[in-house]
Design a protein around this motif. Structure first.
Motif, PDB file in Angstrom:
ATOM      1  N   GLU B  41       0.827  -1.220   0.000  1.00  0.00           N
ATOM      2  CA  GLU B  41       0.000   0.000   0.000  1.00  0.00           C
ATOM      3  C   GLU B  41       0.860   1.269   0.000  1.00  0.00           C
ATOM      4  O   GLU B  41       0.438   2.308  -0.520  1.00  0.00           O
ATOM      5  CB  GLU B  41      -0.944  -0.014   1.211  1.00  0.00           C
ATOM      6  CG  GLU B  41      -2.027   1.054   1.103  1.00  0.00           C
ATOM      7  CD  GLU B  41      -3.049   0.991   2.231  1.00  0.00           C
ATOM      8  OE1 GLU B  41      -2.907   0.136   3.134  1.00  0.00           O
ATOM      9  OE2 GLU B  41      -3.995   1.806   2.198  1.00  0.00           O
ATOM     10  N   GLN B  44       1.277   2.254  -3.642  1.00  0.00           N
ATOM     11  CA  GLN B  44       0.083   2.369  -4.492  1.00  0.00           C
ATOM     12  C   GLN B  44      -0.002   3.739  -5.167  1.00  0.00           C
ATOM     13  O   GLN B  44       0.152   4.770  -4.500  1.00  0.00           O
ATOM     14  CB  GLN B  44      -1.149   2.134  -3.606  1.00  0.00           C
ATOM     15  CG  GLN B  44      -2.477   2.072  -4.352  1.00  0.00           C
ATOM     16  CD  GLN B  44      -3.662   2.016  -3.396  1.00  0.00           C
ATOM     17  OE1 GLN B  44      -3.580   2.460  -2.255  1.00  0.00           O
ATOM     18  NE2 GLN B  44      -4.778   1.481  -3.857  1.00  0.00           N
ATOM     19  N   TRP B  45      -0.277   3.735  -6.441  1.00  0.00           N
ATOM     20  CA  TRP B  45      -0.495   4.937  -7.272  1.00  0.00           C
ATOM     21  C   TRP B  45       0.767   5.782  -7.493  1.00  0.00           C
ATOM     22  O   TRP B  45       0.718   6.750  -8.245  1.00  0.00           O
ATOM     23  CB  TRP B  45      -1.569   5.878  -6.680  1.00  0.00           C
ATOM     24  CG  TRP B  45      -2.889   5.260  -6.373  1.00  0.00           C
ATOM     25  CD1 TRP B  45      -3.567   5.345  -5.197  1.00  0.00           C
ATOM     26  CD2 TRP B  45      -3.736   4.500  -7.262  1.00  0.00           C
ATOM     27  NE1 TRP B  45      -4.764   4.676  -5.276  1.00  0.00           N
ATOM     28  CE2 TRP B  45      -4.892   4.143  -6.536  1.00  0.00           C
ATOM     29  CE3 TRP B  45      -3.625   4.067  -8.582  1.00  0.00           C
ATOM     30  CZ2 TRP B  45      -5.910   3.384  -7.080  1.00  0.00           C
ATOM     31  CZ3 TRP B  45      -4.647   3.310  -9.128  1.00  0.00           C
ATOM     32  CH2 TRP B  45      -5.773   2.975  -8.380  1.00  0.00           C
TER      33      TRP B  45
ATOM     34  N   HIS C 108      -3.683  11.796  -6.267  1.00  0.00           N
ATOM     35  CA  HIS C 108      -4.069  10.456  -5.811  1.00  0.00           C
ATOM     36  C   HIS C 108      -3.949  10.294  -4.289  1.00  0.00           C
ATOM     37  O   HIS C 108      -3.993   9.163  -3.781  1.00  0.00           O
ATOM     38  CB  HIS C 108      -3.252   9.373  -6.530  1.00  0.00           C
ATOM     39  CG  HIS C 108      -1.762   9.455  -6.325  1.00  0.00           C
ATOM     40  ND1 HIS C 108      -1.165   9.322  -5.099  1.00  0.00           N
ATOM     41  CD2 HIS C 108      -0.747   9.659  -7.190  1.00  0.00           C
ATOM     42  CE1 HIS C 108       0.140   9.422  -5.221  1.00  0.00           C
ATOM     43  NE2 HIS C 108       0.429   9.643  -6.482  1.00  0.00           N
ATOM     44  N   LYS C 110      -4.799   9.849  -0.506  1.00  0.00           N
ATOM     45  CA  LYS C 110      -5.919   9.206   0.180  1.00  0.00           C
ATOM     46  C   LYS C 110      -6.706  10.255   0.987  1.00  0.00           C
ATOM     47  O   LYS C 110      -6.128  11.217   1.477  1.00  0.00           O
ATOM     48  CB  LYS C 110      -5.399   8.104   1.106  1.00  0.00           C
ATOM     49  CG  LYS C 110      -6.304   6.885   1.104  1.00  0.00           C
ATOM     50  CD  LYS C 110      -5.743   5.745   1.922  1.00  0.00           C
ATOM     51  CE  LYS C 110      -6.848   4.744   2.228  1.00  0.00           C
ATOM     52  NZ  LYS C 110      -6.363   3.596   2.983  1.00  0.00           N
TER      53      LYS C 110
ATOM     54  N   HIS D  23      -4.402   5.187 -13.288  1.00  0.00           N
ATOM     55  CA  HIS D  23      -5.007   3.855 -13.393  1.00  0.00           C
ATOM     56  C   HIS D  23      -4.318   2.965 -14.419  1.00  0.00           C
ATOM     57  O   HIS D  23      -4.932   2.493 -15.364  1.00  0.00           O
ATOM     58  CB  HIS D  23      -6.501   3.988 -13.688  1.00  0.00           C
ATOM     59  CG  HIS D  23      -7.291   4.439 -12.503  1.00  0.00           C
ATOM     60  ND1 HIS D  23      -8.654   4.616 -12.520  1.00  0.00           N
ATOM     61  CD2 HIS D  23      -6.914   4.741 -11.225  1.00  0.00           C
ATOM     62  CE1 HIS D  23      -9.071   5.021 -11.324  1.00  0.00           C
ATOM     63  NE2 HIS D  23      -8.041   5.110 -10.526  1.00  0.00           N
ATOM     64  N   ASP D  27      -1.344  -0.784 -11.263  1.00  0.00           N
ATOM     65  CA  ASP D  27      -1.841  -0.139 -10.044  1.00  0.00           C
ATOM     66  C   ASP D  27      -3.305  -0.462  -9.757  1.00  0.00           C
ATOM     67  O   ASP D  27      -3.703  -0.536  -8.589  1.00  0.00           O
ATOM     68  CB  ASP D  27      -1.623   1.380 -10.116  1.00  0.00           C
ATOM     69  CG  ASP D  27      -0.295   1.785  -9.492  1.00  0.00           C
ATOM     70  OD1 ASP D  27      -0.112   1.543  -8.293  1.00  0.00           O
ATOM     71  OD2 ASP D  27       0.577   2.297 -10.211  1.00  0.00           O
ATOM     72  N   SER D  31      -4.568  -2.393  -6.449  1.00  0.00           N
ATOM     73  CA  SER D  31      -5.658  -1.834  -5.638  1.00  0.00           C
ATOM     74  C   SER D  31      -6.774  -2.846  -5.437  1.00  0.00           C
ATOM     75  O   SER D  31      -7.399  -2.894  -4.373  1.00  0.00           O
ATOM     76  CB  SER D  31      -6.200  -0.569  -6.315  1.00  0.00           C
ATOM     77  OG  SER D  31      -5.136   0.359  -6.493  1.00  0.00           O
ATOM     78  N   LEU D  34      -5.582  -4.933  -2.654  1.00  0.00           N
ATOM     79  CA  LEU D  34      -5.688  -4.233  -1.368  1.00  0.00           C
ATOM     80  C   LEU D  34      -7.132  -4.210  -0.868  1.00  0.00           C
ATOM     81  O   LEU D  34      -7.379  -4.397   0.327  1.00  0.00           O
ATOM     82  CB  LEU D  34      -5.159  -2.799  -1.489  1.00  0.00           C
ATOM     83  CG  LEU D  34      -3.656  -2.640  -1.714  1.00  0.00           C
ATOM     84  CD1 LEU D  34      -3.282  -1.153  -1.730  1.00  0.00           C
ATOM     85  CD2 LEU D  34      -2.841  -3.359  -0.644  1.00  0.00           C
ATOM     86  N   GLU D  35      -8.081  -3.985  -1.759  1.00  0.00           N
ATOM     87  CA  GLU D  35      -9.475  -3.942  -1.321  1.00  0.00           C
ATOM     88  C   GLU D  35      -9.969  -5.333  -0.934  1.00  0.00           C
ATOM     89  O   GLU D  35     -10.722  -5.483   0.040  1.00  0.00           O
ATOM     90  CB  GLU D  35     -10.362  -3.326  -2.406  1.00  0.00           C
ATOM     91  CG  GLU D  35     -10.034  -1.869  -2.740  1.00  0.00           C
ATOM     92  CD  GLU D  35     -10.132  -0.910  -1.551  1.00  0.00           C
ATOM     93  OE1 GLU D  35     -10.792  -1.263  -0.546  1.00  0.00           O
ATOM     94  OE2 GLU D  35      -9.563   0.195  -1.621  1.00  0.00           O
ATOM     95  N   ASP D  68     -15.880  -1.706  -2.938  1.00  0.00           N
ATOM     96  CA  ASP D  68     -14.561  -1.223  -3.384  1.00  0.00           C
ATOM     97  C   ASP D  68     -13.914  -2.214  -4.357  1.00  0.00           C
ATOM     98  O   ASP D  68     -13.302  -1.824  -5.350  1.00  0.00           O
ATOM     99  CB  ASP D  68     -13.625  -1.016  -2.178  1.00  0.00           C
ATOM    100  CG  ASP D  68     -13.962   0.245  -1.394  1.00  0.00           C
ATOM    101  OD1 ASP D  68     -14.513   1.197  -1.991  1.00  0.00           O
ATOM    102  OD2 ASP D  68     -13.669   0.287  -0.182  1.00  0.00           O
ATOM    103  N   TYR D  72     -13.018  -1.583  -8.576  1.00  0.00           N
ATOM    104  CA  TYR D  72     -11.779  -1.797  -9.342  1.00  0.00           C
ATOM    105  C   TYR D  72     -11.960  -2.842 -10.444  1.00  0.00           C
ATOM    106  O   TYR D  72     -11.304  -2.767 -11.488  1.00  0.00           O
ATOM    107  CB  TYR D  72     -10.607  -2.148  -8.420  1.00  0.00           C
ATOM    108  CG  TYR D  72     -10.126  -0.931  -7.666  1.00  0.00           C
ATOM    109  CD1 TYR D  72      -9.649   0.183  -8.349  1.00  0.00           C
ATOM    110  CD2 TYR D  72     -10.178  -0.862  -6.278  1.00  0.00           C
ATOM    111  CE1 TYR D  72      -9.232   1.322  -7.679  1.00  0.00           C
ATOM    112  CE2 TYR D  72      -9.753   0.276  -5.588  1.00  0.00           C
ATOM    113  CZ  TYR D  72      -9.287   1.355  -6.303  1.00  0.00           C
ATOM    114  OH  TYR D  72      -8.879   2.487  -5.635  1.00  0.00           O
TER     115      TYR D  72
END
Lengths: 114, 114, 114, 114
Positions: B41, B44-45, C108, C110, D23, D27, D31, D34-35, D68, D72
Motif C-alpha cells: 500500500e 500504491q499509485w 491520488h 488518500k 489507473h 496499479d 488496488s 488491497l481492497e 470497493d 476496481y
C-alpha cells in the motif's frame, strides 16, 4: 547457516541474473504479496483437521513458499537499506506498548479497539 | 541482534498474551498476506520518482511493515516446525536450477515459460 | 446477459456441487484475495510497454481472472445477504464526499491525508 | 439500480477527478488486491461463531469493502475493454467442464488434482 549468509546469497543470485533492473519497490512489494498468497493457498477450503493431515506430507512445500516470502523481504530491505532485524526489534518494543498483557491476554482485538 | 533472539522474543511476546489459540495456520497465513498488503500500500499509485521521494521520509514506516511480515513468517515456521533459513537455502539451490544464468540474465520470464 | 442471471447461475453451479459447506466468509474472502492476486500476477515485473504488448494477446486470460474475482464477490454478497449494487451506489455517494473534485483533481492522495 | 448505471457512474467519478492517469493496469490490479485484503481483514482471527456475531452489526462495512472490490473490477474491465459479464459467463462454462458434478460434489479439490 545464518541469515547474513543467506542475504548475501540471495543478492548474489539476483545480481548474477542482472535482475535489479526489475526490482522496483512496487514490483518487489507486489511479489511479496503474491508469495504470501501462495502460502495462504495451501490452507484454502481446509478445516483444521484437513490442515493437520495435509501438513504431514506437505511441510516442505509450505517451507518453500515461506522461503519465497523471506527472499522478497531480504531484497526489499537490502535495496531500501532497511535493517530487517532492527526493524523487528523496534516493532516488538512498540507492540509491547500497543498490546499490554493485561488487556490483550486471550483477546485478539486490534490495538485501536482495545 | 540475531534472528534467533528475535524468534525467541516474538514467541515469548505471543505466549505472554496466550495468543497461540488464535494462531491456526490459516489465520497466520491470512495475516501474512494482510501485512504484505500493507507493505504494498505504501507504493500504491506512486510513480518511481514519487516512491524515491516518499522513501526519504517514510523508510521507518516501511521497515515496520516488513517487520510485521517477518513476525508472521517466524510464527508460522515456529509453529509448523519449519526451519526458515534452511528452507531458503534449499529454495536458492532449486532456483539456481530453475533460472540458469544464461537463460535468465536480463530476463524476468517465469521458469515455466523460459 | 445480466448480472442477475449470472448470480443465479453462479449459485446454481455452487449448489449443484454442494459447496456451500466450504463457503465460510473467511474462506470466501481468502479466495477473493487469491483470485485478485492472480489478476495482479499478469502484470508482475512488466513495464507499461510490456503490459500493452502482453494485453494484445492475453486479454481473455485477464478477463477470466476478473471473472473469478466477480464470482467470489457474488458468492459472498449472496450468502451474507448484501446487495452488491446498492453497496456500490452508497459507496460512490460516500466517495463523492471523501474526495471532493476540487481537492482530488489530478491528485491520488488518500482522503485521510487530503 | 443496474450494473450498467453503476459502471457509468464509477467511470464518471474517476474522470471528474482526472484519475485515469493513475489507473495503469498494474496499479489497478494492486488496488484490487488491497481492497480484497480489506474484506478479508474483517474475518481475521475470528471463529465462525464470532463471525456470525460480528456480521449482525457490521454487514454494511463488509458491503462497502465488497463495493470497493467491485469498483476496481469495473475500472479494469472498462479500461481494458473486457466485458465482465461475458467473461463470467464463459468462465462458468469452463468451470462446468473442469468441475464435473459427479467428481466435485462435496469435494473442494482443485481441478488439476481431481
Amino acid at each position: 547457516m545464518t541469515l547474513e549468509t543467506l542475504i548475501q546469497r540471495t543478492i548474489a543470485f539476483r545480481d548474477a541474473r542482472n535482475w535489479k533492473q526489475f526490482h522496483t519497490p512496487k514490483d518487489v512489494a507486489l511479489s511479496l504479496v503474491l508469495e504470501a498468497a501462495e502460502v495462504m493457498e495451501h490452507f484454502q477450503w481446509k478445516t483444521q483437521d484437513e490442515i493437520d493431515e495435509y501438513l504431514k506430507s506437505n511441510k516442505k512445500e509450505v517451507g518453500e513458499e515461506l522461503a519465497d516470502v523471506l527472499s522478497y523481504l531480504i531484497i526489499m530491505s537490502h535495496d531500501l537499506n532497511i535493517d530487517l532485524l532492527d526493524s523487528l526489534d523496534k516493532k516488538l518494543n512498540k507492540n509491547e506498548e500497543k498490546y499490554p498483557v493485561e488487556k490483550s491476554r486471550n483477546n485478539h482485538t486490534k490495538y485501536n479497539k482495545l
